[in-house]
Write an enzyme that holds these catalytic residues in place. Structure first.
Site, PDB file in Angstrom:
ATOM      1  N   LYS A  32       0.851  -1.205   0.000  1.00  0.00           N
ATOM      2  CA  LYS A  32       0.000   0.000   0.000  1.00  0.00           C
ATOM      3  C   LYS A  32       0.883   1.250   0.000  1.00  0.00           C
ATOM      4  CE  LYS A  32      -0.276  -0.131   5.024  1.00  0.00           C
ATOM      5  NZ  LYS A  32      -1.018  -0.663   6.178  1.00  0.00           N
ATOM      6  N   TYR A 276      15.928  30.802   3.500  1.00  0.00           N
ATOM      7  CA  TYR A 276      14.907  31.653   4.119  1.00  0.00           C
ATOM      8  C   TYR A 276      15.294  32.018   5.547  1.00  0.00           C
ATOM      9  CZ  TYR A 276      11.771  30.830   0.205  1.00  0.00           C
ATOM     10  OH  TYR A 276      11.210  30.799  -1.039  1.00  0.00           O
TER      11      TYR A 276
HETATM   12  C1  LIG Z   1      -0.199  -1.518   6.944  1.00  0.00           C
HETATM   13  C2  LIG Z   1      -0.739  -2.773   7.498  1.00  0.00           C
HETATM   14  C3  LIG Z   1       0.089  -3.887   7.698  1.00  0.00           C
HETATM   15  C4  LIG Z   1       1.589  -3.837   7.502  1.00  0.00           C
HETATM   16  O1  LIG Z   1       2.183  -3.289   8.631  1.00  0.00           O
HETATM   17  P1  LIG Z   1       3.778  -3.232   8.812  1.00  0.00           P
HETATM   18  O2  LIG Z   1       3.929  -2.741  10.197  1.00  0.00           O
HETATM   19  O3  LIG Z   1       4.277  -2.266   7.792  1.00  0.00           O
HETATM   20  O4  LIG Z   1       4.295  -4.591   8.600  1.00  0.00           O
HETATM   21  C5  LIG Z   1      -0.488  -5.066   8.128  1.00  0.00           C
HETATM   22  N1  LIG Z   1      -1.816  -5.151   8.354  1.00  0.00           N
HETATM   23  C6  LIG Z   1      -2.646  -4.095   8.204  1.00  0.00           C
HETATM   24  C7  LIG Z   1      -4.096  -4.259   8.474  1.00  0.00           C
HETATM   25  C8  LIG Z   1      -2.130  -2.879   7.791  1.00  0.00           C
HETATM   26  O5  LIG Z   1      -2.945  -1.828   7.649  1.00  0.00           O
END
Ligand SMILES: *Cc1c(COP(=O)(O)O)cnc(C)c1O
Length: 375
Positions: A32, A276
């Site tokens: 994601k 700046y």
């Molecule tokens: C983002 C997410 C993960 C992955 O988490 P990490 O800490 O990056 O391994 C796993 N499960 C769910 C439901 C998530 O939203």
């Protein structure tokens, strides 16, 4: 692009395999948020070639893009859409064969008749998504079968998996066990049970007598186990709070390098100011380089002088003055060979996402997924 990211496919592959080894379960690769800033379409084929049969995205449109990238490469994987779906998402779920996470009867109404596989999220304490065990879960399970959907997975998400011996985690495990019991009693066998994220794999305390708690539970339910890892794939893990045992992170290597090409080099005379509000004033004469990168690309402004640095020809070049939207000035007095056109490393060997996170007072997750070169 004058600033850009590169990924190390061998490191991503090795991290995936290290997680498989330590977790002893199916590893769903979470890609994601543009694969945490690494590029989902870049990472997905590498991960599938490394052995991933499951990929996790947050929404249906991300899932569609990943499906297209896999099709293009002639590869296949199951794609789990980990956040909730809305009516507008249904066509993408159908056309890209996505597997949605569901937890309300509205979700079932949305998907009724499609005949797709679904994963039900159980809220055991995260308080974000998920159905509560008990009556709500019973209603949901009854409706799933009636709507012609297939319960492919049952899962939960830990809120404190980076904390050693967390009572919250123990309570969440117990609630999830009860939800699995309830599901089995209702006559349903999910193919997959999953709970762990990166920290849960890293922080897993070995239980020599009983085996991993979820494996034991899955064996009793007739299911298989999976972990859902994101951050660890990219070579990072959170520190474990209250304990030093890392089962996974010593085996991981960072995957991302973020670079910019030096636009110009100039000399500063004593008293010249940079950036700046003129927060930097040259003492002795010095040599500085201008980089085409700024906070618009995700270079956090908290790294402004006197905190942050980049790497040039293997040497640290401190950031001078304030980071601007698209430009940053660094000190190359100690690197006399630095010249226009040379590469500077913003994140990679010599400066990690953890360094950025410490200086910006945040976590490596936010640094990585905030990297979005635009200039
Ligand atoms: C983002 C997410 C993960 C992955 O988490 P990490 O800490 O990056 O391994 C796993 N499960 C769910 C439901 C998530 O939203």
């Amino acid at each position: 692009m004058n600033n850009w990211t590169e990924i190390d496919a061998a490191a991503l592959t090795a991290n995936y395999k290290a997680i498989q080894r330590v977790a002893g379960a199916e590893v769903l690769a979470v890609i994601k948020a543009r694969a945490y800033g690494h590029g989902a379409e870049r990472c997905a084929p590498i991960l599938v070639r490394a052995g991933a049969r499951w990929l996790g995205v947050t929404c249906a449109s991300e899932g569609q893009q990943v499906r297209a990238a896999l099709d293009h490469a002639g590869l296949e994987a199951d794609i789990l859409v980990m956040s909730g779906s809305l009516p507008k998402d249904v066509p993408a779920i159908v056309s890209a064969h996505l597997i949605p996470v569901i937890w309300t009867t509205d979700h079932i109404d949305l998907l009724a008749g499609i005949g797709c596989r679904v994963h039900v999220e159980v809220d055991t304490g995260m308080g974000r998504q998920g159905v509560r065990p008990g009556q709500d879960l019973a209603t949901l399970l009854a409706r799933i079968s009636a709507a012609g959907l297939r319960l492919d997975g049952l899962f939960t998400h830990f809120c404190s998996s980076e904390v050693a011996n967390s009572n919250l985690t123990l309570r969440q495990r117990a609630l999830f066990e009860a939800a699995v019991q309830q599901t089995v009693t209702a006559g349903l066998t999910p193919a997959w049970l999953h709970a762990a994220n990166s920290s849960a794999v890293d922080n897993e305390t070995p239980e020599p007598s009983s085996g991993d708690w979820l494996t034991t539970l899955a064996a009793a339910a007739g299911s298989q186990t999976m972990v859902r890892t994101g951050l660890a794939l990219y070579g990072y893990c959170l520190p474990i709070e209250g304990g030093a045992l890392h089962h996974l992170s010593p085996a991981l290597q960072p995957v991302l390098t973020w670079k910019a090409r030096i636009l110009a080099v100039r000399d500063l005379a004593p008293g010249d100011t940079v950036g700046y509000n003129a927060t930097f004033i040259a003492g002795p004469a010095m040599k500085v380089a201008l980089l085409p990168v700024g906070y618009a690309d995700g270079l956090r402004r908290e790294l402004s002088h006197p905190h942050g640095w980049v790497m040039v020809q293997g040497h640290p070049a401190p950031i001078l003055g304030r980071i601007s939207m698209n430009l940053t000035v660094v000190d190359v007095t100690a690197i006399p060979a630095a010249s226009a056109g040379d590469e500077a490393t913003l994140l990679g060997p010599g400066i990690t996402a953890e360094d950025h996170a410490r200086l910006a007072r945040t976590i490596s997750y936010e640094i990585l997924c905030g990297i979005h070169p635009c200039g």
